[in-house]
Design a protein around this motif. Structure first.
Motif, PDB file in Angstrom:
ATOM      1  N   GLY A 258       0.753  -1.390  -0.019  1.00  0.00           N
ATOM      2  CA  GLY A 258       0.087   0.165  -0.035  1.00  0.00           C
ATOM      3  C   GLY A 258       0.778   1.087   0.107  1.00  0.00           C
ATOM      4  O   GLY A 258       2.066   1.167   0.189  1.00  0.00           O
ATOM      5  N   VAL A 259       0.203   2.336  -0.234  1.00  0.00           N
ATOM      6  CA  VAL A 259       1.090   3.833  -0.147  1.00  0.00           C
ATOM      7  C   VAL A 259       0.140   4.441   0.849  1.00  0.00           C
ATOM      8  O   VAL A 259      -0.986   4.208   1.065  1.00  0.00           O
ATOM      9  N   TYR A 260       0.740   5.690   1.331  1.00  0.00           N
ATOM     10  CA  TYR A 260       0.068   6.371   2.190  1.00  0.00           C
ATOM     11  C   TYR A 260      -0.684   7.593   1.441  1.00  0.00           C
ATOM     12  O   TYR A 260      -1.306   8.565   2.307  1.00  0.00           O
ATOM     13  N   GLY A 261      -0.782   7.695   0.318  1.00  0.00           N
ATOM     14  CA  GLY A 261      -1.471   8.985  -0.583  1.00  0.00           C
ATOM     15  C   GLY A 261      -1.928   8.305  -1.686  1.00  0.00           C
ATOM     16  O   GLY A 261      -1.048   7.911  -2.590  1.00  0.00           O
ATOM     17  N   SER A 290     -14.601  -9.299  -8.631  1.00  0.00           N
ATOM     18  CA  SER A 290     -14.449 -10.606  -8.724  1.00  0.00           C
ATOM     19  C   SER A 290     -13.053 -11.154  -8.709  1.00  0.00           C
ATOM     20  O   SER A 290     -12.555 -12.182  -8.032  1.00  0.00           O
ATOM     21  N   SER A 291     -12.035 -10.270  -9.368  1.00  0.00           N
ATOM     22  CA  SER A 291     -10.752 -10.759  -9.166  1.00  0.00           C
ATOM     23  C   SER A 291     -10.109 -10.588  -7.749  1.00  0.00           C
ATOM     24  O   SER A 291      -9.223 -10.975  -7.268  1.00  0.00           O
ATOM     25  N   PHE A 292     -10.750  -9.508  -6.997  1.00  0.00           N
ATOM     26  CA  PHE A 292     -10.306  -9.347  -5.530  1.00  0.00           C
ATOM     27  C   PHE A 292     -10.719 -10.567  -4.729  1.00  0.00           C
ATOM     28  O   PHE A 292      -9.850 -10.898  -3.817  1.00  0.00           O
ATOM     29  N   ARG A 293     -11.666 -11.074  -5.132  1.00  0.00           N
ATOM     30  CA  ARG A 293     -12.295 -12.289  -4.318  1.00  0.00           C
ATOM     31  C   ARG A 293     -11.488 -13.487  -4.483  1.00  0.00           C
ATOM     32  O   ARG A 293     -12.039 -14.709  -4.225  1.00  0.00           O
ATOM     33  N   SER A 294     -10.540 -13.804  -5.150  1.00  0.00           N
ATOM     34  CA  SER A 294      -9.620 -14.984  -5.581  1.00  0.00           C
ATOM     35  C   SER A 294      -8.700 -15.200  -4.509  1.00  0.00           C
ATOM     36  O   SER A 294      -7.659 -15.775  -4.912  1.00  0.00           O
ATOM     37  N   GLY A 295      -8.879 -14.904  -3.291  1.00  0.00           N
ATOM     38  CA  GLY A 295      -7.828 -15.181  -2.354  1.00  0.00           C
ATOM     39  C   GLY A 295      -6.675 -13.925  -1.897  1.00  0.00           C
ATOM     40  O   GLY A 295      -6.249 -14.379  -0.929  1.00  0.00           O
ATOM     41  N   PHE A 298      -6.272  -7.916   1.332  1.00  0.00           N
ATOM     42  CA  PHE A 298      -6.175  -6.618   1.545  1.00  0.00           C
ATOM     43  C   PHE A 298      -7.433  -5.997   1.910  1.00  0.00           C
ATOM     44  O   PHE A 298      -8.641  -6.650   1.702  1.00  0.00           O
ATOM     45  N   ASP A 299      -7.500  -4.847   2.403  1.00  0.00           N
ATOM     46  CA  ASP A 299      -8.960  -4.270   2.878  1.00  0.00           C
ATOM     47  C   ASP A 299      -9.505  -3.096   2.015  1.00  0.00           C
ATOM     48  O   ASP A 299     -10.523  -2.752   2.051  1.00  0.00           O
ATOM     49  N   SER A 300      -8.465  -2.382   1.351  1.00  0.00           N
ATOM     50  CA  SER A 300      -8.983  -1.249   0.820  1.00  0.00           C
ATOM     51  C   SER A 300      -8.145  -0.937  -0.625  1.00  0.00           C
ATOM     52  O   SER A 300      -6.780  -1.469  -0.581  1.00  0.00           O
ATOM     53  N   GLN A 359      -1.517   9.921   6.265  1.00  0.00           N
ATOM     54  CA  GLN A 359      -0.204   9.133   6.604  1.00  0.00           C
ATOM     55  C   GLN A 359      -0.169   8.045   7.711  1.00  0.00           C
ATOM     56  O   GLN A 359       0.700   7.349   7.888  1.00  0.00           O
ATOM     57  N   ASN A 360      -1.389   7.822   8.382  1.00  0.00           N
ATOM     58  CA  ASN A 360      -1.520   6.491   9.136  1.00  0.00           C
ATOM     59  C   ASN A 360      -2.326   5.247   8.565  1.00  0.00           C
ATOM     60  O   ASN A 360      -2.524   4.439   9.275  1.00  0.00           O
ATOM     61  N   ARG A 361      -2.235   5.459   7.330  1.00  0.00           N
ATOM     62  CA  ARG A 361      -3.376   4.271   6.492  1.00  0.00           C
ATOM     63  C   ARG A 361      -2.460   3.934   5.242  1.00  0.00           C
ATOM     64  O   ARG A 361      -2.510   4.712   4.594  1.00  0.00           O
ATOM     65  N   LEU A 362      -2.158   2.607   5.192  1.00  0.00           N
ATOM     66  CA  LEU A 362      -1.647   2.134   4.141  1.00  0.00           C
ATOM     67  C   LEU A 362      -2.731   1.589   3.059  1.00  0.00           C
ATOM     68  O   LEU A 362      -3.532   0.652   3.551  1.00  0.00           O
ATOM     69  N   ILE A 363      -2.938   2.038   1.568  1.00  0.00           N
ATOM     70  CA  ILE A 363      -3.838   1.674   0.894  1.00  0.00           C
ATOM     71  C   ILE A 363      -3.296   1.233  -0.522  1.00  0.00           C
ATOM     72  O   ILE A 363      -2.230   1.901  -0.996  1.00  0.00           O
TER      73      ILE A 363
END
Length: 371
Positions: A258-261, A290-295, A298-300, A359-363
């Motif tokens: 993830g990145v912070y911004g 559908s591609s995200f749900r293949s195992g 990550f949350d966002s 800056q407190n969250r990796l996305i």
């Protein structure tokens, strides 16, 4: 039919397995480099060296993704024989090795353009007969770590390659300019002084032909450099992104980290010729989710839309077009200052708005590459 020599060697190896491993400083394993950033190193070298005076029978190099189990033998060198692959682990491999009666013996493996599969644990195992006539099996272990590059790492390494390419281009331009000046001078000399001297004329043309050949070689080198740059870019995709899929005419790349911004996500996608994903239709949204749900965990993930400038007026950040599809979760779009958007797993991958630079969250981010 199995030869007597092979039977003896197999029996000896079986006995060694029963005896187990014995760690010893006389068995050394070195890797260069010890950490690799896929796509930005040319070669990975793993070397086993055995330096004591006991009678050495063989050296084996094995590899595992886990330091404690599942080691697979990759290559081996046996006394009075050439090194051989047991189970090659890569396409571009070079193997050298020799058992020396006196002094150091070695087994060396070089991997050209290594991929992520080359990282892991490597084990050098020596099989010896000591002075007392006992069989001894010794080993030493090391790890080659894969570094997942940050956006800054990718940008820095690509800038190095680009600067080198620019240097080669300038070098070639200088040669072309010098060549043109030389040609002009040669032609003037031919016309004014050497017109009646056929041999001199021929010599001058031969020199020009040689210069043309030299420049052709320079052009080939420049093309090869460009091909190497393209190859490195393709390899770095594996290090930067953990999933690649297509829908319609677009290709999508999901980041490993993830990145912070949001700006960092935009830069990363731009490096690879794309932009942060712009979802136009429900069909495209369904294909992405559908591609995200293949195992993949990550949350966002960032989306390429924003309402920065006019609160509530959402548009695509790259194409600047008005947004044509949204699927906001209930309760979103309630505050100000949250000018970016994500797909959020806890909301069933519905859309949520948030600050663009937290800056407190990796996305994670999803790049879209269009033809």
């Amino acid at each position: 039919m199995e030869s007597p020599r092979s039977k003896i060697y197999r029996l000896v190896c079986f006995i060694f397995i029963l005896l187990g491993n014995k760690a010893d400083a006389s068995v050394r394993i070195t890797t260069l480099p010890s950490e690799m950033m896929v796509g930005f190193i040319d070669t990975l070298s793993i070397s086993c060296n055995v330096s004591d005076n006991e009678t050495l029978i063989s050296i084996t190099l094995s590899k595992s993704d886990n330091s404690e189990r599942n080691f697979i033998s990759v290559a081996r060198v046996v006394i009075n024989d050439d090194p051989q692959f047991i189970q090659p682990m890569h396409e571009n491999l070079k193997l050298e090795g020799k058992i020396n009666p006196v002094g150091s013996s070695y087994l060396s493996l070089v991997i050209t353009s290594p991929t992520s599969e080359a990282s892991g644990f490597y084990n050098c195992i020596s099989v010896k007969l000591n002075k007392a006539g006992n069989i001894v099996r010794q080993n030493n272990l090391t790890e080659v770590k894969e570094i997942v590059p940050s956006i800054a790492d990718v940008h820095r390494e690509q800038k190095k390659m680009f600067d080198n390419l620019q240097t080669q281009i300038r070098h070639l331009e200088d040669k072309l300019n010098n060549f043109n000046e030389t040609c002009d001078k040669k032609i003037d000399d031919i016309v004014t002084r050497d017109l009646q001297n056929k041999q001199s004329v021929q010599n001058n043309f031969n020199q020009v032909d040689q210069k043309i050949m030299n420049i052709s070689e320079d052009v080939k080198f420049l093309r090869d450099s460009n091909d190497a740059f393209t190859h490195a870019m393709n390899l770095s995709l594996d290090a930067m992104f953990m999933n690649k899929f297509t829908h319609g005419k677009s290709t999508y790349l999901l980041s490993r980290s993830g990145v912070y911004g949001f700006v960092s996500a935009e830069i990363a996608c731009a490096i690879y010729g794309g932009y942060v994903v712009e979802i136009d239709t429900r069909e495209e949204y369904d294909a992405i989710v559908s591609s995200f749900r293949s195992g993949i965990k990550f949350d966002s993930v960032f989306l390429g839309l924003t309402d920065e400038g006019t609160e509530g007026h959402w548009f695509f950040s790259f194409s600047r077009r008005p947004v044509t599809f949204t699927l906001w979760n209930t309760g979103e779009l309630q505050g100000t200052g949250e000018n970016c958007a994500i797909l959020f797993r806890p909301f069933g991958f519905k859309m949520a708005d948030l600050m663009c630079n937290d800056q407190n969250r990796l996305i994670h981010f999803l790049c879209e590459l269009s033809p």
